[in-house]
Design a protein around this motif. Structure first.
Motif, mmCIF file in Angstrom:
data_model
loop_
_atom_site.group_PDB
_atom_site.id
_atom_site.type_symbol
_atom_site.label_atom_id
_atom_site.label_comp_id
_atom_site.label_asym_id
_atom_site.label_seq_id
_atom_site.Cartn_x
_atom_site.Cartn_y
_atom_site.Cartn_z
ATOM 1 N N ILE A 67 0.817 -1.268 -0.223
ATOM 2 C CA ILE A 67 -0.191 -0.119 -0.034
ATOM 3 C C ILE A 67 0.906 1.218 0.071
ATOM 4 O O ILE A 67 1.649 1.403 0.659
ATOM 5 C CB ILE A 67 -0.775 -0.085 1.190
ATOM 6 N N GLU A 92 2.045 -7.233 -5.413
ATOM 7 C CA GLU A 92 0.610 -6.636 -5.613
ATOM 8 C C GLU A 92 0.654 -5.342 -5.185
ATOM 9 O O GLU A 92 1.319 -5.200 -3.779
ATOM 10 C CB GLU A 92 -0.244 -7.576 -5.071
ATOM 11 N N ILE A 150 -1.492 -1.260 -4.388
ATOM 12 C CA ILE A 150 -2.776 -0.459 -4.261
ATOM 13 C C ILE A 150 -2.196 0.945 -3.863
ATOM 14 O O ILE A 150 -1.533 1.100 -2.957
ATOM 15 C CB ILE A 150 -3.732 -0.888 -2.839
ATOM 16 N N THR A 202 -2.517 4.800 -2.852
ATOM 17 C CA THR A 202 -3.554 5.300 -2.242
ATOM 18 C C THR A 202 -3.080 6.792 -1.740
ATOM 19 O O THR A 202 -1.954 7.161 -2.190
ATOM 20 C CB THR A 202 -3.822 4.630 -0.891
ATOM 21 N N SER A 232 -1.867 9.518 -7.538
ATOM 22 C CA SER A 232 -1.776 8.208 -7.907
ATOM 23 C C SER A 232 -1.746 7.894 -9.048
ATOM 24 O O SER A 232 -0.963 6.895 -9.566
ATOM 25 C CB SER A 232 -2.904 7.618 -7.132
ATOM 26 N N PRO A 275 -4.454 -1.178 -9.120
ATOM 27 C CA PRO A 275 -5.799 -0.451 -8.638
ATOM 28 C C PRO A 275 -5.294 0.708 -7.639
ATOM 29 O O PRO A 275 -4.222 0.966 -7.147
ATOM 30 C CB PRO A 275 -6.497 -1.529 -7.592
ATOM 31 N N ILE A 311 -7.080 3.021 -4.637
ATOM 32 C CA ILE A 311 -8.291 3.278 -3.481
ATOM 33 C C ILE A 311 -7.616 4.325 -2.734
ATOM 34 O O ILE A 311 -6.653 4.189 -1.746
ATOM 35 C CB ILE A 311 -8.349 1.919 -2.810
ATOM 36 N N ALA A 356 -8.278 1.104 1.664
ATOM 37 C CA ALA A 356 -6.975 0.298 1.163
ATOM 38 C C ALA A 356 -6.327 -0.680 1.778
ATOM 39 O O ALA A 356 -6.218 -1.915 1.536
ATOM 40 C CB ALA A 356 -5.989 1.547 0.503
ATOM 41 N N LYS A 409 -8.643 -3.714 2.223
ATOM 42 C CA LYS A 409 -8.744 -4.543 1.309
ATOM 43 C C LYS A 409 -7.437 -5.362 1.025
ATOM 44 O O LYS A 409 -7.644 -6.573 0.822
ATOM 45 C CB LYS A 409 -8.780 -3.539 -0.143
ATOM 46 N N ALA A 410 -6.386 -4.897 1.354
ATOM 47 C CA ALA A 410 -5.313 -5.494 1.411
ATOM 48 C C ALA A 410 -4.975 -6.796 2.438
ATOM 49 O O ALA A 410 -4.809 -7.897 2.043
ATOM 50 C CB ALA A 410 -3.770 -4.548 1.520
#
Length: 482
Positions: A373, A399, A401, A403, A416, A428, A430, A436, A439-440
């Motif tokens: 993140i 992976e 995300i 933010t 972002s 993605p 978020i 975020a 979700k992770a």
């Protein structure tokens, strides 16, 4: 307190005095020598005994007029605002502030042994190591990005890595009055760029590393300018400690050749051997076995740098060994475990170099799915956005995300998207940071997996439109969704 005569002598000795513009305002004459019992650069915090500094491109004449209505009788400035009180005109207001603050607070810098750390990353961690080492047999104060203490008991968050000079010397004076013997400081390149530490000589200065950062329209225009202002700490230190493994080491080594110095790192006498997750062995001046709570070789190097610096300030190997073993740093490699066994790492990594090192450490210990993140702050360090993309591209299995992270006056969506434009795969976005994180954490499955929450560390706020907006903090939010 300080008199007008002493103020003028300080400015003249620094070749920074131009003139006093009085025009018989308030019927002042050169025969008078008023005494100032307060110094301030906040026009809302003045009285009749205040020497006021009108600084900054955004300063307005109306601020000064309000201060005059509160009783102000003198001000220092690079500009004559043509108001009803005398102006001490100087060439450089920031130089004037620093030197006058030293004298006003009776030179507290001469009553403390001062250790300063500079570097693109690691300043806070190294400062914490030094604090824990020195507190074994001394009384250190600490001015740190994460926590500041003037008495070794009470800690508070600083707004600036290195405080404005008027605040800096006031805090030093308070530390002296509290009986502190040493001071540990983080000194940013900005501190030299805007002369917050002008005229200050450090007992030991430590250069941890250098990589491109803080380059942008309101910071450093180029890497050369950034590196130059970092190196000014070496020029203004009585002794130095330098990482022999840093980029551009030869330039720094040549600069410090005639200063008492220690080098550390793989190619030096003071190096790390037998590096393990939670311990390492040192050689040279720091030859000893050390236990350490912070994983990663870069944290071990920060510990060595702090140890070498503290040796020059009265610590011994026993102090260093115990201090390193005791050190933890809020927001630096803090680790949580989810109910499914997956690990959650909260870390302040906020530029490409520190992110790369963080990912390497986590990948060494976690072999499953790793989720990152990440965001970037607004209105500062704009070069980081491309650097983040480069690092993420070097870790194709990661992976990600994207933010919000202190967007300030910029749109976090646009920030972002700019990071994403440098990434060669789709990631993605978020914007809500708590969403975020949640979700992770839901995407992990077992003890091999990990979530890395990078950037904010222990900061329990988001900077939005110049203000600190309510935010529980990465660690507390992660705990909520474990």
């Amino acid at each position: 307190m300080i008199t007008l005569e002493k103020t003028l002598n300080i400015l003249k000795n620094d070749k920074n005095f131009r003139e006093i513009i009085a025009n018989n305002r308030y019927n002042w004459t050169w025969a008078e020598n008023p005494t100032f019992n307060k110094i301030s650069f906040d026009s809302r915090d003045v009285d009749a005994q205040t020497l006021f500094f009108a600084k900054g491109a955004a300063f307005k004449k109306e601020y000064l007029e309000k201060a005059i209505s509160a009783g102000l009788t003198f001000y220092v400035s690079q500009i004559d605002y043509e108001v009803s009180i005398p102006a001490i005109i100087v060439t450089d207001i920031k130089q004037a502030m620093s030197l006058i603050a030293m004298a006003f607070y009776n030179h507290p810098e001469k009553k403390l042994k001062i250790l300063a750390f500079t570097g693109t990353k690691g300043k806070t961690t190294a400062a914490y190591f030094a604090y824990n080492i020195l507190k074994q047999n001394h009384k250190p104060a600490m001015f740190s990005t994460m926590n500041t203490t003037l008495d070794g008991k009470n800690f508070f968050k600083s707004k600036l890595t290195t405080p404005e000079s008027l605040d800096l010397f006031k805090m030093m004076a308070e530390a002296v009055s509290n009986g502190m013997t040493h001071l540990i400081m983080e000194v940013s390149s900005q501190a030299y760029l805007v002369k917050r530490v002008y005229g200050l000589t450090f007992d030991v200065g430590v250069f941890l590393n250098i990589s491109p950062d803080h380059i942008g329209p309101i910071e450093h225009p180029t890497f050369e300018d950034y590196f130059y202002h970092k190196r000014l700490l070496m020029t203004n230190s009585r002794a130095v400690v330098v990482n022999a493994g840093m980029e551009h080491f030869e330039i720094v080594a040549n600069q410090v050749n005639d200063i008492p110095h220690d080098f550390y790192g793989k190619s030096s006498d003071n190096r790390i051997e037998q590096s393990r997750a939670f311990s390492f062995d040192g050689t040279g001046k720091i030859a000893e076995h050390y236990d350490i709570q912070l994983i990663g070789s870069f944290n071990q190097e920060n510990a060595v740098a702090a140890g070498l610096a503290c040796l020059r300030l009265g610590a011994n190997l026993a102090d260093i060994k115990k201090g390193i073993a005791e050190t933890i740093v809020p927001g630096r490699m803090e680790v949580l475990t989810q109910t499914n066994g997956a690990k959650v790492f909260v870390d302040y990594a906020h530029n490409g170099d520190s992110l790369e090192k963080l990912l390497s450490v986590v990948e060494e210990h976690q072999k499953g799915t790793i989720l990152l993140i990440l965001g970037a702050p607004g209105n500062k360090g704009e070069s980081r956005r491309a650097d983040f993309g480069r690092v993420i591209n070097d870790h194709p299995q990661l992976e990600v995300i994207l933010t919000a992270d202190d967007p300030n006056f910029e749109d976090p969506q646009i920030i972002s998207e700019e990071i994403a434009s440098h990434i060669t795969r789709t990631v993605p976005i978020i914007i809500d940071r708590e969403t975020a994180i949640k979700k992770a954490l839901l995407l992990t499955q077992n003890e091999n997996d990990a979530v890395i929450i990078a950037g904010k560390g222990a900061d329990a706020y988001q900077i939005v439109n110049g203000e600190r907006a309510a935010y529980d903090g990465d660690l507390e939010i992660a705990k909520k969704y474990l």
